[in-house]
Design a protein around this motif. Structure first.
Motif, PDB file in Angstrom:
ATOM      1  N   PHE A  19       0.837  -1.190   0.000  1.00 12.72           N
ATOM      2  CA  PHE A  19       0.000   0.000   0.000  1.00 12.72           C
ATOM      3  C   PHE A  19       0.875   1.244   0.000  1.00 12.72           C
ATOM      4  CE2 PHE A  19      -3.976  -2.104   1.320  1.00 12.72           C
ATOM      5  CZ  PHE A  19      -3.478  -3.284   1.830  1.00 12.72           C
ATOM      6  N   TYR A  35       0.322   5.368   1.057  1.00 11.01           N
ATOM      7  CA  TYR A  35      -0.539   6.375   1.654  1.00 11.01           C
ATOM      8  C   TYR A  35       0.143   7.736   1.570  1.00 11.01           C
ATOM      9  CZ  TYR A  35      -3.519   2.831   3.885  1.00 11.01           C
ATOM     10  OH  TYR A  35      -4.392   1.798   4.131  1.00 11.01           O
ATOM     11  N   GLU A  46      -4.114  13.647   8.225  1.00 11.63           N
ATOM     12  CA  GLU A  46      -4.907  12.492   7.824  1.00 11.63           C
ATOM     13  C   GLU A  46      -4.126  11.616   6.862  1.00 11.63           C
ATOM     14  OE1 GLU A  46      -8.717  13.489   6.313  1.00 11.63           O
ATOM     15  OE2 GLU A  46      -9.296  11.418   5.907  1.00 11.63           O
ATOM     16  N   MET A  47      -4.220  10.319   7.020  1.00 12.53           N
ATOM     17  CA  MET A  47      -3.548   9.344   6.162  1.00 12.53           C
ATOM     18  C   MET A  47      -4.508   8.975   5.038  1.00 12.53           C
ATOM     19  SD  MET A  47      -0.466   8.013   6.382  1.00 12.53           S
ATOM     20  CE  MET A  47      -0.025   7.827   8.086  1.00 12.53           C
ATOM     21  N   PHE A  91      -5.314   6.902   1.606  1.00 17.98           N
ATOM     22  CA  PHE A  91      -4.962   5.749   0.785  1.00 17.98           C
ATOM     23  C   PHE A  91      -4.826   6.159  -0.676  1.00 17.98           C
ATOM     24  CE2 PHE A  91      -4.767   1.691  -1.048  1.00 17.98           C
ATOM     25  CZ  PHE A  91      -5.731   1.586  -2.038  1.00 17.98           C
ATOM     26  N   TYR A 120      -2.935   0.274  -4.188  1.00 18.98           N
ATOM     27  CA  TYR A 120      -2.682  -1.058  -3.639  1.00 18.98           C
ATOM     28  C   TYR A 120      -2.159  -1.995  -4.738  1.00 18.98           C
ATOM     29  CZ  TYR A 120      -3.791  -5.822  -2.172  1.00 18.98           C
ATOM     30  OH  TYR A 120      -3.720  -7.158  -1.874  1.00 18.98           O
ATOM     31  N   ARG A 159       1.124  -5.639   4.103  1.00 14.95           N
ATOM     32  CA  ARG A 159       0.364  -6.542   4.949  1.00 14.95           C
ATOM     33  C   ARG A 159       0.698  -7.960   4.545  1.00 14.95           C
ATOM     34  NH1 ARG A 159      -4.578  -6.144   3.066  1.00 14.95           N
ATOM     35  NH2 ARG A 159      -4.271  -8.127   2.013  1.00 14.95           N
ATOM     36  N   LEU A 163      -3.205 -13.034   5.224  1.00 11.51           N
ATOM     37  CA  LEU A 163      -4.478 -12.888   5.916  1.00 11.51           C
ATOM     38  C   LEU A 163      -4.625 -14.038   6.894  1.00 11.51           C
ATOM     39  CD1 LEU A 163      -6.921 -11.929   3.050  1.00 11.51           C
ATOM     40  CD2 LEU A 163      -6.057 -10.464   4.838  1.00 11.51           C
ATOM     41  N   LEU A 191      -0.435  -3.889   9.533  1.00 15.20           N
ATOM     42  CA  LEU A 191       0.343  -3.322   8.436  1.00 15.20           C
ATOM     43  C   LEU A 191       1.741  -2.993   8.964  1.00 15.20           C
ATOM     44  CD1 LEU A 191      -2.088  -0.805   6.675  1.00 15.20           C
ATOM     45  CD2 LEU A 191      -1.184  -2.936   5.738  1.00 15.20           C
ATOM     46  N   LEU A 243      -3.957   7.963  15.322  1.00 14.40           N
ATOM     47  CA  LEU A 243      -4.777   7.746  14.140  1.00 14.40           C
ATOM     48  C   LEU A 243      -5.616   6.495  14.308  1.00 14.40           C
ATOM     49  CD1 LEU A 243      -2.078   8.601  11.494  1.00 14.40           C
ATOM     50  CD2 LEU A 243      -4.338   9.648  11.558  1.00 14.40           C
ATOM     51  N   GLU A 268      -8.497  -5.503   1.692  1.00 15.15           N
ATOM     52  CA  GLU A 268      -8.536  -5.045   3.073  1.00 15.15           C
ATOM     53  C   GLU A 268      -7.780  -3.740   3.283  1.00 15.15           C
ATOM     54  OE1 GLU A 268      -8.415  -8.323   6.052  1.00 15.15           O
ATOM     55  OE2 GLU A 268      -7.040  -6.951   7.033  1.00 15.15           O
ATOM     56  N   THR A 269      -8.115  -2.741   2.532  1.00 16.51           N
ATOM     57  CA  THR A 269      -7.474  -1.447   2.677  1.00 16.51           C
ATOM     58  C   THR A 269      -7.945  -0.780   3.948  1.00 16.51           C
ATOM     59  OG1 THR A 269      -7.347  -1.189   0.288  1.00 16.51           O
ATOM     60  CG2 THR A 269      -7.222   0.818   1.605  1.00 16.51           C
ATOM     61  N   GLN A 270      -7.016  -0.194   4.677  1.00 18.27           N
ATOM     62  CA  GLN A 270      -7.355   0.547   5.881  1.00 18.27           C
ATOM     63  C   GLN A 270      -7.567   2.018   5.516  1.00 18.27           C
ATOM     64  OE1 GLN A 270      -4.729  -0.183   9.193  1.00 18.27           O
ATOM     65  NE2 GLN A 270      -4.755  -2.389   8.858  1.00 18.27           N
ATOM     66  N   TYR A 271      -8.680   2.557   5.984  1.00 15.34           N
ATOM     67  CA  TYR A 271      -9.009   3.959   5.776  1.00 15.34           C
ATOM     68  C   TYR A 271      -8.928   4.662   7.115  1.00 15.34           C
ATOM     69  CZ  TYR A 271     -10.537   2.421   1.214  1.00 15.34           C
ATOM     70  OH  TYR A 271     -10.550   1.874  -0.033  1.00 15.34           O
ATOM     71  N   PHE A 272      -8.396   5.882   7.091  1.00 14.94           N
ATOM     72  CA  PHE A 272      -8.035   6.561   8.322  1.00 14.94           C
ATOM     73  C   PHE A 272      -8.924   7.766   8.615  1.00 14.94           C
ATOM     74  CE2 PHE A 272      -4.030   4.702   9.774  1.00 14.94           C
ATOM     75  CZ  PHE A 272      -3.736   3.875   8.703  1.00 14.94           C
ATOM     76  N   GLY A 273      -9.028   8.068   9.898  1.00 15.27           N
ATOM     77  CA  GLY A 273      -9.644   9.296  10.335  1.00 15.27           C
ATOM     78  C   GLY A 273      -8.634  10.428  10.332  1.00 15.27           C
TER      79      GLY A 273
END
Lengths: 118, 113
Positions: A35, A37, A44-45, A47, A50, A95, A98, A106, B90, B100-105
């Protein structure tokens, strides 16, 4: 052990030019995901893109593309036609398997700071 | 609009005080995460939760606690046992699919008075 290395602490690019941000990774897993970012100064992170280890084609999302070289264990981010708003920190992350012990962690690199000059 | 909200944006803690950081998501994601970010470092995982009423320690769980009573909410408490809490926190959420992408605040910045 899994590890992400970003060797460029800081990069400069002229507006409208392309830039490549380096990311190498280390893993013994056969199945993994990579990934990228973006973290602007607001924190803020965000995305960006991928790449799965079994994906045969390099991922692309608009001006972002991922140059995935599996044998060299590299996953470089290419930003085309840089814009002033691209100035930010960029993080590469990986990552592993699974459900490997239910660990969905991550692994993060230390980031590259990109400055786009007008 | 779907997304992840964190509050407050800035939080000040006095010595010996517990403080709670809020994280709410309306993305219908099963998994939620808390990370800590220090200057010049990558993100470090504090806790994560894959389903309601279940959570696991990450790499730096000491001095922190969490709860997951609702799918939408995953609050983080920074206890007095955390001796160096000043950092950027975060929260993220993700689906359970392959990518499974992680999205952040937007994050909470915690400062010690």
């Amino acid at each position: 052990a899994q590890k992400i290395t970003q060797t460029q602490p800081g990069m400069f690019v002229q507006e409208k030019e392309a830039v490549t941000l380096d990311c190498t990774y280390d893993t013994s897993d056969q199945s993994y995901g990579l990934f990228w970012y973006k973290q602007p100064s607001s924190g803020e992170m965000i995305f960006l893109i991928y790449q799965g280890s079994y994906d045969e084609q390099n991922a692309t999302e608009g001006r972002y593309s991922l140059n995935f070289q599996k044998a060299r264990k590299s996953a470089n981010l290419v930003i085309s036609a840089s814009q002033l708003g691209d100035s930010a920190m960029y993080f590469c992350a990986m990552r592993g398997l699974l459900n490997a012990g239910n660990n969905r962690k991550l692994i993060w690199g230390l980031g590259t700071s990109l400055a786009v000059n007008p | 609009d779907g997304g992840i909200t964190q509050s407050p944006k800035y939080l000040f803690r006095k010595e010996g005080q517990n403080v709670t950081l809020s994280c709410e998501q309306n993305l219908n994601h099963d998994a939620m995460y808390w990370y800590r970010q220090d200057p010049g470092q990558g993100l470090r995982l504090i806790y994560y939760s894959q389903i309601v009423n279940d959570f696991q320690k990450g790499d730096i769980a000491e001095g922190y606690s969490v709860s997951r009573e609702k799918k939408e909410s995953f609050p983080l408490t920074v206890t007095s046992a955390q001796k160096n809490p000043t950092a950027f926190y975060l929260c993220a959420s993700s689906t359970r699919g392959y990518q499974e992408t992680q999205y952040f605040g937007p994050g909470t910045r915690l400062l010690v008075l």
